[in-house]
Design a protein around this motif. Sequence first.
Motif, mmCIF file in Angstrom:
data_model
loop_
_atom_site.group_PDB
_atom_site.id
_atom_site.type_symbol
_atom_site.label_atom_id
_atom_site.label_comp_id
_atom_site.label_asym_id
_atom_site.label_seq_id
_atom_site.Cartn_x
_atom_site.Cartn_y
_atom_site.Cartn_z
ATOM 1 N N ALA A 100 5.925 34.229 -45.980
ATOM 2 C CA ALA A 100 6.992 33.148 -45.357
ATOM 3 C C ALA A 100 6.782 31.867 -45.809
ATOM 4 N N LYS A 102 7.819 27.673 -45.575
ATOM 5 C CA LYS A 102 8.187 26.594 -44.443
ATOM 6 C C LYS A 102 9.411 26.209 -44.392
ATOM 7 N N PRO A 103 10.135 25.955 -43.239
ATOM 8 C CA PRO A 103 11.440 25.637 -43.278
ATOM 9 C C PRO A 103 11.913 24.479 -44.227
ATOM 10 N N ARG A 107 14.905 24.878 -46.971
ATOM 11 C CA ARG A 107 16.185 23.992 -47.166
ATOM 12 C C ARG A 107 16.199 23.351 -48.384
ATOM 13 N N ALA A 160 14.943 34.087 -48.540
ATOM 14 C CA ALA A 160 15.511 33.199 -47.671
ATOM 15 C C ALA A 160 16.825 32.493 -48.878
ATOM 16 N N ARG A 164 18.798 29.744 -44.483
ATOM 17 C CA ARG A 164 18.166 30.747 -43.430
ATOM 18 C C ARG A 164 17.185 31.688 -44.263
ATOM 19 N N SER A 165 16.357 32.366 -43.316
ATOM 20 C CA SER A 165 15.241 33.033 -43.908
ATOM 21 C C SER A 165 14.954 34.347 -42.954
ATOM 22 N N TYR A 167 12.382 35.329 -42.050
ATOM 23 C CA TYR A 167 11.083 35.416 -41.026
ATOM 24 C C TYR A 167 11.688 34.195 -39.934
ATOM 25 N N ASP A 168 12.622 33.990 -39.881
ATOM 26 C CA ASP A 168 13.084 33.057 -38.484
ATOM 27 C C ASP A 168 13.383 33.915 -37.320
#
Length: 168
Positions: A100, A102-103, A107, A160, A164-165, A167-168
């Motif tokens: 995963a 990081k957000p 982005r 991703a 969006r991912s 993993y979210d």
Amino acid sequence: MKKLKVPASGEAIADLQPGDMVELSGYIFTGRDAVLPKLVTCIQEGKLAKSGLDLQGSVIFHTAVSPAGIGPTSSNKVEIEGSIPVLSEAGVKIHLGKGALKPETVRALAENNAVYAVTPPVTALFGSRVDSVEVAAFPEEGMEALHLLKVHDFPAIIAAAHGRSIYD
């Protein structure tokens, strides 16, 4: 299953969604902890064009190339994940690895119309999908040098895209 020719067009990337299964065909770069920070430095110092590397529409697979085969390394290592925004801005469209992100990295991918794809660690399968291997840059890094692979039907899952991912 979506078939993608690489280098990938911006339109092809725009059509990808998290969870899409893809098969990549064409040339892909490899790189991991040792070489990706060097590549970022080349970009930041304006030396990429002089190096002869063209990253537009490219794929970077987070791996080394060894006699034992190729398999993904963790993309969320500091040196690797930290390179993703700069490499995306420089034209890399698909970052391929495992784990995963990081957000903020997700982005950054979205801001540059780039995606992150994961692939299972199955070196035997990958070996059967690689047609040729050559060192593209940084040969002093040995198996962790930046390599250029010619691949066919190389499997991956988009993890991703567009902010969006999976993993979210």
